[in-house]
Design a protein around this motif. Structure first.
Motif, PDB file in Angstrom:
ATOM      1  N   LYS A 199     -43.436 -43.961 -17.619  1.00  0.00           N
ATOM      2  CA  LYS A 199     -42.719 -44.376 -18.826  1.00  0.00           C
ATOM      3  C   LYS A 199     -41.216 -44.115 -18.692  1.00  0.00           C
ATOM      4  O   LYS A 199     -40.405 -44.990 -19.012  1.00  0.00           O
ATOM      5  CB  LYS A 199     -43.284 -43.613 -20.040  1.00  0.00           C
ATOM      6  CG  LYS A 199     -42.611 -43.915 -21.345  1.00  0.00           C
ATOM      7  CD  LYS A 199     -42.988 -45.267 -21.874  1.00  0.00           C
ATOM      8  CE  LYS A 199     -42.431 -45.430 -23.277  1.00  0.00           C
ATOM      9  NZ  LYS A 199     -42.126 -46.798 -23.571  1.00  0.00           N
ATOM     10  N   ASN A 200     -40.832 -42.941 -18.185  1.00  0.00           N
ATOM     11  CA  ASN A 200     -39.400 -42.638 -18.061  1.00  0.00           C
ATOM     12  C   ASN A 200     -38.726 -43.552 -17.035  1.00  0.00           C
ATOM     13  O   ASN A 200     -37.564 -43.915 -17.183  1.00  0.00           O
ATOM     14  CB  ASN A 200     -39.166 -41.162 -17.735  1.00  0.00           C
ATOM     15  CG  ASN A 200     -39.784 -40.735 -16.434  1.00  0.00           C
ATOM     16  OD1 ASN A 200     -40.528 -41.482 -15.805  1.00  0.00           O
ATOM     17  ND2 ASN A 200     -39.507 -39.507 -16.020  1.00  0.00           N
ATOM     18  N   GLN A 218     -52.382 -51.570 -19.634  1.00  0.00           N
ATOM     19  CA  GLN A 218     -51.840 -50.251 -19.287  1.00  0.00           C
ATOM     20  C   GLN A 218     -50.927 -50.385 -18.064  1.00  0.00           C
ATOM     21  O   GLN A 218     -51.361 -50.840 -17.019  1.00  0.00           O
ATOM     22  CB  GLN A 218     -52.994 -49.290 -18.973  1.00  0.00           C
ATOM     23  CG  GLN A 218     -52.563 -47.927 -18.487  1.00  0.00           C
ATOM     24  CD  GLN A 218     -51.926 -47.103 -19.585  1.00  0.00           C
ATOM     25  OE1 GLN A 218     -52.324 -47.194 -20.729  1.00  0.00           O
ATOM     26  NE2 GLN A 218     -50.950 -46.325 -19.232  1.00  0.00           N
ATOM     27  N   SER A 231     -39.676 -46.735 -16.373  1.00  0.00           N
ATOM     28  CA  SER A 231     -39.549 -48.034 -17.038  1.00  0.00           C
ATOM     29  C   SER A 231     -38.379 -48.029 -18.019  1.00  0.00           C
ATOM     30  O   SER A 231     -37.608 -48.993 -18.080  1.00  0.00           O
ATOM     31  CB  SER A 231     -40.833 -48.377 -17.789  1.00  0.00           C
ATOM     32  OG  SER A 231     -41.887 -48.549 -16.898  1.00  0.00           O
ATOM     33  N   ASP A 232     -38.247 -46.944 -18.777  1.00  0.00           N
ATOM     34  CA  ASP A 232     -37.149 -46.844 -19.742  1.00  0.00           C
ATOM     35  C   ASP A 232     -35.790 -46.841 -19.048  1.00  0.00           C
ATOM     36  O   ASP A 232     -34.845 -47.489 -19.497  1.00  0.00           O
ATOM     37  CB  ASP A 232     -37.303 -45.591 -20.602  1.00  0.00           C
ATOM     38  CG  ASP A 232     -38.483 -45.676 -21.552  1.00  0.00           C
ATOM     39  OD1 ASP A 232     -38.975 -46.798 -21.812  1.00  0.00           O
ATOM     40  OD2 ASP A 232     -38.907 -44.613 -22.045  1.00  0.00           O
TER      41      ASP A 232
END
Length: 101
Positions: A41-42, A36, A44-45
């Motif tokens: 997430k945003n 994990q 990392s993207d």
């Protein structure tokens, strides 16, 4: 979860600076799976997209290729023989007189 603060893009730096804790210790304490991520997430993207736009993946692939070529070259290079050890000098005699100039 330690201090109740939120809104971090990445948690690892906060854990180290504020709590002196490594990410693995944090995950173990709160039973978080090892795979994990502790980054949003945003975030990392966005970082992934920026790296691809700049061609960093290509640079990384080139660097890995050069590194592997160097490793292979070292494996196939002839091994140099070790230099023979020098014989130790005999100890000076205890009763020898010192030279005077």
């Amino acid at each position: 979860m330690l201090c109740g603060k939120g809104g971090f893009k990445t948690l690892a730096r906060h854990l180290n600076t504020a709590h002196g804790m490594k990410p693995g210790e944090y995950k173990k304490q709160f039973s978080i799976p090892g795979k994990q991520p502790l980054a949003a997430k945003n975030y990392s993207d966005a970082r992934r997209k920026m790296a691809l736009d700049r061609g960093l993946a290509d640079n990384l692939a080139k660097a890995r290729g050069v590194r592997m070529a160097n490793i292979e070259a070292k494996k196939t290079a002839p091994v140099k023989p070790a230099k023979p050890a020098k014989a130790p000098k005999p100890p000076k005699e205890a009763g020898a007189k010192a030279k005077t100039a």
